[in-house]
Design an enzyme around this catalytic site. Sequence first.
Site, PDB file in Angstrom:
ATOM      1  N   ASP A  24       2.764  12.906  -8.561  1.00 22.20           N
ATOM      2  CA  ASP A  24       2.944  11.478  -8.228  1.00 22.20           C
ATOM      3  C   ASP A  24       4.229  10.849  -8.793  1.00 22.20           C
ATOM      4  OD1 ASP A  24       0.447  11.962  -7.197  1.00 22.20           O
ATOM      5  OD2 ASP A  24      -0.615  10.466  -8.378  1.00 22.20           O
ATOM      6  N   CYS A  80      -3.680  10.803 -13.381  1.00 21.12           N
ATOM      7  CA  CYS A  80      -3.578  11.897 -12.413  1.00 21.12           C
ATOM      8  C   CYS A  80      -3.177  13.225 -13.039  1.00 21.12           C
ATOM      9  CB  CYS A  80      -2.661  11.488 -11.264  1.00 21.12           C
ATOM     10  SG  CYS A  80      -3.433  10.201 -10.248  1.00 21.12           S
ATOM     11  N   HIS A  87      -7.384   0.056   0.448  1.00 23.06           N
ATOM     12  CA  HIS A  87      -8.134   1.142  -0.205  1.00 23.06           C
ATOM     13  C   HIS A  87      -9.134   0.586  -1.220  1.00 23.06           C
ATOM     14  CE1 HIS A  87      -8.653   4.790  -2.801  1.00 23.06           C
ATOM     15  NE2 HIS A  87      -8.717   5.337  -1.596  1.00 23.06           N
ATOM     16  N   LYS A 100      -3.153  12.706  -1.556  1.00 23.82           N
ATOM     17  CA  LYS A 100      -4.500  12.437  -2.074  1.00 23.82           C
ATOM     18  C   LYS A 100      -4.756  10.946  -2.105  1.00 23.82           C
ATOM     19  CE  LYS A 100      -2.811  12.707  -6.796  1.00 23.82           C
ATOM     20  NZ  LYS A 100      -3.020  11.283  -7.102  1.00 23.82           N
ATOM     21  N   HIS A 156      -1.048  -0.093  -4.418  1.00 24.00           N
ATOM     22  CA  HIS A 156       0.070   0.819  -4.742  1.00 24.00           C
ATOM     23  C   HIS A 156       0.053   2.006  -3.794  1.00 24.00           C
ATOM     24  CE1 HIS A 156      -3.363   2.630  -6.776  1.00 24.00           C
ATOM     25  NE2 HIS A 156      -2.732   3.786  -6.660  1.00 24.00           N
ATOM     26  N   ASP A 192       0.361  10.309  -4.143  1.00 21.13           N
ATOM     27  CA  ASP A 192      -0.723   9.330  -4.009  1.00 21.13           C
ATOM     28  C   ASP A 192      -0.477   8.604  -2.680  1.00 21.13           C
ATOM     29  OD1 ASP A 192      -2.973   8.583  -5.623  1.00 21.13           O
ATOM     30  OD2 ASP A 192      -2.032   6.652  -6.084  1.00 21.13           O
ATOM     31  N   HIS A 233      -2.463   6.084  -0.205  1.00 14.88           N
ATOM     32  CA  HIS A 233      -3.641   5.266   0.114  1.00 14.88           C
ATOM     33  C   HIS A 233      -3.450   4.482   1.412  1.00 14.88           C
ATOM     34  CE1 HIS A 233      -5.138   6.090  -3.860  1.00 14.88           C
ATOM     35  NE2 HIS A 233      -4.172   5.433  -4.484  1.00 14.88           N
TER      36      HIS A 233
HETATM   37  C1  VGL Z   1      -2.633   7.108 -10.520  1.00 17.19           C
HETATM   38  C2  VGL Z   1      -3.900   5.239 -10.842  1.00 17.19           C
HETATM   39  C3  VGL Z   1      -4.105   5.103  -9.492  1.00 17.19           C
HETATM   40  C4  VGL Z   1      -1.799   8.189 -11.122  1.00 17.19           C
HETATM   41  C5  VGL Z   1      -2.835   7.003  -9.159  1.00 17.19           C
HETATM   42  O1  VGL Z   1      -0.963   8.790 -10.413  1.00 17.19           O
HETATM   43  O2  VGL Z   1      -1.988   8.466 -12.337  1.00 17.19           O
HETATM   44  N1  VGL Z   1      -3.180   6.223 -11.342  1.00 17.19           N
HETATM   45  N2  VGL Z   1      -3.561   5.994  -8.644  1.00 17.19           N
HETATM   46 ZN    ZN Z   2      -3.668   5.612  -6.583  1.00 19.63          ZN
END
Ligand code: VGL
Ligand code: ZN
Length: 199
Positions: free
Chosen positions: A10, A153, A54, A108, A83, A48, A50
């Site tokens: 990410d 993550c 979401h 994801k 996000h 990430d 979404h």
């Molecule tokens: C993440 C919060 C929500 C991450 C992703 O990449 O750590 N944290 N979505």
């Molecule tokens: Zn996320």
Amino acid sequence: MSDKALIVIDVQNDFCPGGLLAVEGGDQIVPVVNRLIEGFDHVILTQDWHPAGHSSFASSHAGKAPFDTVEMPYGAQTLWPDHCVQGTAGAQFHSGLQWTKAELVIRKGFRPSIDSYSAFFENDHETPTGLAGYLRERGISDLTLVGLATDFCVAYSALDAVRSGFTATVRLDACRAIDLGGSLDAMTAKMADAGVALA
Ligand code: VGL
Ligand code: ZN
């Protein structure tokens, strides 16, 4: 063929300063990650990804604010600012990330009703992303994990990696944390207990 892979978690604009869920110093890891990418035969990225609205977004829950917790059918879920919405600039990889060598991008968090921190399983710990099967078919067993965020993550991915039978090393110098209510210490201890190597 090398049985080692670098998993870059990410490294997206929304997790870097100026992004919608900015991780302090998130952009500082980019040169470190780029150097690691050069040294690995196999590089895999996660993104990430979404849909708008979401269920992990606080804006989808009346009366809730970012960083509140709600109970989902699969357990407790932290709520986040909107996000990494599919197709937005915030969901793109950081522009300095040298990602062209990557052999696979695992997206994801695309199912509207479930979040996915881990590169291996969604937050119900049951729905697979397909990454474990991909790695096994390719004979890759030894994983190094880097990226954002250490305590969400990256940690969830590393824990699922060892549970799934892979060797996992987290390079902490190439990660940055959100650190929500002591989450960095808690997740670091969990990783150490589970046999994740912290380097
Ligand atoms: C993440 C919060 C929500 C991450 C992703 O990449 O750590 N944290 N979505
Ligand atoms: Zn996320």
